[in-house]
Design an enzyme around this catalytic site. Structure first.
Site: not given
Length: 330
Positions: A205, A210, A222
Site C-alpha cells: 500500500d 505512507n 505502515d
C-alpha cells in the site's frame, strides 16, 4: 468477528488504551491523539520523560497473529539492511505483538515528515532506489501467512460482495454488474499479456501518505497491507496524470530502481489493472466495515445513488484506460 469483539473494538476507550500501553512499561502523560486510520485504531500517545509513541490496535480477525508477526518480521529484516522503515518496538523478551483483554496492539516510535514531492526527479529517483532495496529483501523468501494480490481477491470477491451486501441502489445494480464483469475480463487480458511475473513480499500500500520525507530522506511507515504481489504494485501509486507526465515520472522512478534491482518491463501491463482492482477493493472495503460506526460517519454518502453513479463513472474511465497502450519505459 463476534458481536462482542466488534463492540469492544468500536468502543475502545482512552482509559483502555492508556492502561494497555502502561502495562508494557511506558508511563503515559495523558496526551492521546487519534490518528487518521479506519481499518485499525491508531493513536499518538505522550510518554512521561520519553519520546511520543504510536499505538496501533488491530481490528479483530482481519489478520491472524502469525500474519501480524510476519509483517513485523519483514519490517525487522528491512531495518537490519538499514532500509529506513518504522519498525514496531519489542519488549525485553523480543515480543512485538501485545495483548490487553480482547485487544491486540503494537507500539512504534513516532517519526515525522512530509509527503514526497512527486514533481522532483531526484526525489523520485531516490524513491525508486528505496523501493528496489525493499524488494531485494522481499524477494529473499515468501510470506506464509499473508495473502497474495490477485484478481480474485481484489476484483471478483469485491464486486460479488457489493452486489450481495445491498449497498448499491437497485437501479444501478445491473449497470454495476455489467461493468464490473467487463472490467475483470479486460484485467485478465492485461495480466495474460504481462505473463508469469515474479511475486515477492511487498509493502502493498505504498502511496505518498505512507512515505514520509524529512531532512535525512524518505522513510516507510505502515506495512499493515504487506502481501505477495508484483513489484509494480509498490511503484504505480506514484504515477498519475496524462500519459506524457506519467511516463516521465516512471522513467525517474525506474532510473533509481534499476540501480539496485532489475525491473521486468512486462509488469507495465499491470499498472491500470492494479489501479482498477484497488478502486473495486476500496468500495468493497467500506461495505465490509459498515457495521463499524466510524465508517458511516466517515462515508455518509456511501449507498446513495450519487456515490454509486460517480463510482460507476470512474470505473468506466478505467475501462477506457485499460484499452490504452501501456506506458513505455525506454
Amino acid at each position: 468477528m463476534s458481536e462482542e469483539e466488534a463492540a469492544a473494538f468500536c468502543m475502545l476507550s482512552p482509559d483502555q488504551i492508556l492502561n494497555a500501553i502502561e502495562a508494557q512499561g511506558y508511563p503515559c502523560d495523558g496526551h492521546l491523539l487519534a490518528l487518521n486510520s479506519y481499518e485499525n485504531r491508531v493513536y499518538q500517545v505522550g510518554i512521561e520523560d520519553g519520546e511520543t509513541l504510536i499505538a496501533k490496535f488491530y481490528r479483530p480477525e482481519r489478520w491472524s497473529d502469525k500474519a501480524i508477526l510476519e509483517e513485523h518480521g519483514f519490517s525487522d529484516e528491512l531495518d537490519r539492511q538499514e532500509i529506513p522503515v518504522v519498525s514496531p518496538l519489542r519488549d525485553h523478551s523480543g515480543c512485538s505483538l501485545f495483548y490487553q483483554g480482547p485487544f491486540r496492539f503494537a507500539l512504534y516510535p513516532r517519526r515525522g515528515g512530509r509527503a514526497p514531492d512527486l514533481e522532483d526527479p531526484e526525489q523520485l529517483e531516490q524513491l525508486g532506489r528505496l523501493v528496489a532495496r525493499i524488494h531485494n529483501v522481499g524477494a529473499s523468501q515468501a510470506f506464509l501467512s499473508r495473502p497474495r494480490l490477485t484478481i480474485e481477491s481484489f476484483g471478483i470477491k469485491s464486486y460479488q460482495y457489493l452486489l450481495e451486501a445491498g449497498h448499491i441502489p437497485p437501479e444501478l445494480q445491473t449497470p454495476y454488474r455489467t461493468l464490473a464483469e467487463s472490467l475483470l475480463e479486460q484485467i485478465q487480458i492485461s495480466f495474460d499479456r504481462a505473463g508469469d511475473v515474479t511475486r515477492l513480499r511487498l509493502h502493498g500500500d505504498l502511496h505518498p501518505g505512507n512515505l514520509l520525507w524529512n531532512d535525512t530522506g524518505p522513510h516507510i511507515v505502515d506495512l499493515d497491507d504487506a502481501r505477495m504481489g508484483p513489484a509494480i504494485q509498490d511503484l504505480w501509486m506514484f504515477l498519475s496524470g496524462d500519459r506524457l507526465y506519467a511516463s516521465a515520472r516512471l522513467a525517474d522512478l525506474l532510473e533509481g530502481y534499476t540501480q539496485f534491482r532489475d525491473f521486468n518491463p512486462r509488469e507495465l501491463h499491470l499498472i491500470e489493472p492494479l489501479r482498477t482492482l484497488r478502486m473495486m477493493h476500496y468500495a468493497a472495503w467500506i461495505a465490509r466495515r459498515w457495521k463499524d460506526p466510524a465508517f458511516p460517519r466517515a462515508f455518509p454518502h456511501f449507498g446513495s445513488a450519487n456515490f454509486w453513479g460517480e463510482h460507476i463513472l470512474t470505473l468506466r474511465e478505467q475501462a477506457a484506460a485499460l484499452d490504452e497502450p501501456t506506458l513505455v519505459w525506454d
